[in-house]
Design an enzyme around this catalytic site. Structure first.
Site, PDB file in Angstrom:
ATOM      1  N   LYS A   1       4.203  -3.319  -1.238  1.00  0.00           N
ATOM      2  CA  LYS A   1       4.364  -4.761  -0.988  1.00  0.00           C
ATOM      3  C   LYS A   1       5.840  -5.165  -0.891  1.00  0.00           C
ATOM      4  CE  LYS A   1       2.062  -6.218  -4.580  1.00  0.00           C
ATOM      5  NZ  LYS A   1       1.586  -4.965  -5.200  1.00  0.00           N
TER       6      LYS A   1
ATOM      7  N   ARG B   1      -1.851 -13.540  -8.630  1.00  0.00           N
ATOM      8  CA  ARG B   1      -2.605 -12.345  -9.008  1.00  0.00           C
ATOM      9  C   ARG B   1      -3.701 -12.642 -10.027  1.00  0.00           C
ATOM     10  NH1 ARG B   1       2.204  -9.016  -9.352  1.00  0.00           N
ATOM     11  NH2 ARG B   1       1.551  -7.199 -10.468  1.00  0.00           N
TER      12      ARG B   1
ATOM     13  N   ARG C   1       8.499   6.968  -7.654  1.00  0.00           N
ATOM     14  CA  ARG C   1       9.439   5.871  -7.898  1.00  0.00           C
ATOM     15  C   ARG C   1       9.969   5.929  -9.328  1.00  0.00           C
ATOM     16  NH1 ARG C   1       7.444  -0.165  -6.787  1.00  0.00           N
ATOM     17  NH2 ARG C   1       6.620  -0.069  -8.898  1.00  0.00           N
TER      18      ARG C   1
ATOM     19  N   ARG D   1      12.007   2.643 -13.253  1.00  0.00           N
ATOM     20  CA  ARG D   1      11.458   1.336 -13.650  1.00  0.00           C
ATOM     21  C   ARG D   1      10.593   1.527 -14.883  1.00  0.00           C
ATOM     22  NH1 ARG D   1       8.519  -2.593  -9.326  1.00  0.00           N
ATOM     23  NH2 ARG D   1       6.894  -2.722 -10.896  1.00  0.00           N
TER      24      ARG D   1
ATOM     25  N   ARG E   1      -1.763  -0.742 -15.111  1.00  0.00           N
ATOM     26  CA  ARG E   1      -1.481  -1.751 -14.079  1.00  0.00           C
ATOM     27  C   ARG E   1      -2.549  -1.746 -13.001  1.00  0.00           C
ATOM     28  NH1 ARG E   1       4.141   0.143 -12.649  1.00  0.00           N
ATOM     29  NH2 ARG E   1       4.031  -1.203 -10.826  1.00  0.00           N
TER      30      ARG E   1
HETATM   31  P1  ADP Z   1       3.482  -4.137  -9.029  1.00  0.00           P
HETATM   32  O1  ADP Z   1       2.620  -5.042  -8.208  1.00  0.00           O
HETATM   33  O2  ADP Z   1       3.980  -2.934  -8.251  1.00  0.00           O
HETATM   34  O3  ADP Z   1       2.884  -3.761 -10.334  1.00  0.00           O
HETATM   35  P2  ADP Z   1       5.414  -6.289  -9.452  1.00  0.00           P
HETATM   36  O4  ADP Z   1       6.861  -6.146  -9.236  1.00  0.00           O
HETATM   37  O5  ADP Z   1       4.660  -7.183  -8.521  1.00  0.00           O
HETATM   38  O6  ADP Z   1       4.846  -4.815  -9.414  1.00  0.00           O
HETATM   39  O7  ADP Z   1       5.124  -6.776 -10.947  1.00  0.00           O
HETATM   40  C1  ADP Z   1       5.670  -6.122 -12.066  1.00  0.00           C
HETATM   41  C2  ADP Z   1       5.200  -6.819 -13.346  1.00  0.00           C
HETATM   42  O8  ADP Z   1       5.680  -8.180 -13.344  1.00  0.00           O
HETATM   43  C3  ADP Z   1       3.688  -6.957 -13.504  1.00  0.00           C
HETATM   44  O9  ADP Z   1       3.108  -5.814 -14.085  1.00  0.00           O
HETATM   45  C4  ADP Z   1       3.597  -8.200 -14.412  1.00  0.00           C
HETATM   46  O10 ADP Z   1       3.877  -7.878 -15.755  1.00  0.00           O
HETATM   47  C5  ADP Z   1       4.728  -9.077 -13.911  1.00  0.00           C
HETATM   48  N1  ADP Z   1       4.265 -10.020 -12.856  1.00  0.00           N
HETATM   49  C6  ADP Z   1       4.683 -10.046 -11.568  1.00  0.00           C
HETATM   50  N2  ADP Z   1       4.072 -11.028 -10.887  1.00  0.00           N
HETATM   51  C7  ADP Z   1       3.225 -11.646 -11.750  1.00  0.00           C
HETATM   52  C8  ADP Z   1       2.306 -12.714 -11.656  1.00  0.00           C
HETATM   53  N3  ADP Z   1       2.102 -13.368 -10.501  1.00  0.00           N
HETATM   54  N4  ADP Z   1       1.617 -13.071 -12.761  1.00  0.00           N
HETATM   55  C9  ADP Z   1       1.796 -12.429 -13.915  1.00  0.00           C
HETATM   56  N5  ADP Z   1       2.637 -11.404 -14.084  1.00  0.00           N
HETATM   57  C10 ADP Z   1       3.360 -11.003 -13.026  1.00  0.00           C
END
Ligand code: ADP
Length: 194
Positions: free
Chosen positions: A14, A89, A128, A134, A145
């Site tokens: 994404k 989400r 990654r 990370r 996740r």
């Molecule tokens: P990925 O989708 O690859 O897991 P992201 O960078 O989108 O990675 O998100 C990393 C972390 O940030 C998530 O596991 C969560 O803890 C937090 N996060 C990101 N976006 C949201 C959201 N919209 N609502 C709640 N937590 C979020």
């Protein structure tokens, strides 16, 4: 005016695609994950609250996330459109976004689902983890996740499909191929490149 949303499991690409699409469609890519990570790095109040959830691979509570996105979408650069990555989400976040957009007489144009096999995304995230370090890319956290995605985010795909705004794009293949697929899918649905 182009309002788009990218949805898909962690590791589907994404963030990579969001950056390219932002350039192609002249709109800002807004990633809640990036915003949280920069807050954690700068040790802001929000970052301190979000860190434990992120490290565990859990969603940050909706109350914190919704506030943040309301402020971000109100900024000048988002008035000409935007591409959301990683938000909404949860169903609560969908309601919040609907409210916000309705309040501005707006709606999403299209929701792009990046479709990827779970084994492939786990392998990508493992790579990654070794490259970028990370903190939430550790194997157990990655599995969690994916579970959180399946339970809380995947149901949103049906919600947007029922609204007839969903486009599905295969996320496997080269980065260029995936971008080209998305651009084609958007054009087919009446969202041409500017
Ligand atoms: P990925 O989708 O690859 O897991 P992201 O960078 O989108 O990675 O998100 C990393 C972390 O940030 C998530 O596991 C969560 O803890 C937090 N996060 C990101 N976006 C949201 C959201 N919209 N609502 C709640 N937590 C979020």
């Amino acid at each position: 005016m182009t309002r788009l949303l990218l949805i898909g499991p962690p590791g589907a690409g994404k963030g990579t695609q969001a950056a390219r699409l932002a350039e192609a469609y002249l709109i800002p890519a807004i990633s809640t994950g990036d915003i949280f990570r920069s807050n954690v790095k700068n040790e802001t109040e929000l970052g301190k609250k979000a860190k434990a959830y992120m490290d565990a691979g859990d969603n940050v509570p909706d109350s914190l996330t919704n506030d943040l996105i309301r402020h971000r979408l109100a900024e000048p650069d988002a008035q000409a459109g935007f591409l959301l990555d990683g938000y909404p989400r949860t169903e609560d976040q969908v309601r919040e976004l609907d409210d916000f957009l309705e309040g501005h007489g707006a709606a999403l144009d299209l929701v792009i689902e990046l479709v990827a096999d779970p084994d492939v995304v786990v392998a990508r995230l493992r790579k990654r983890a070794s490259e970028q370090g990370r903190s939430d890319d550790d194997e157990t956290v990655v599995r969690h996740r994916l579970d959180v995605y399946r339970q809380q985010t995947e149901p949103l795909i049906d919600v947007y499909d029922a609204r007839r705004v969903l486009v599905r794009v295969d996320a496997l293949g080269s980065i260029d191929d995936v971008t080209a697929r998305i651009v084609r899918a958007l054009a087919d649905r009446g969202v041409p490149q500017p």
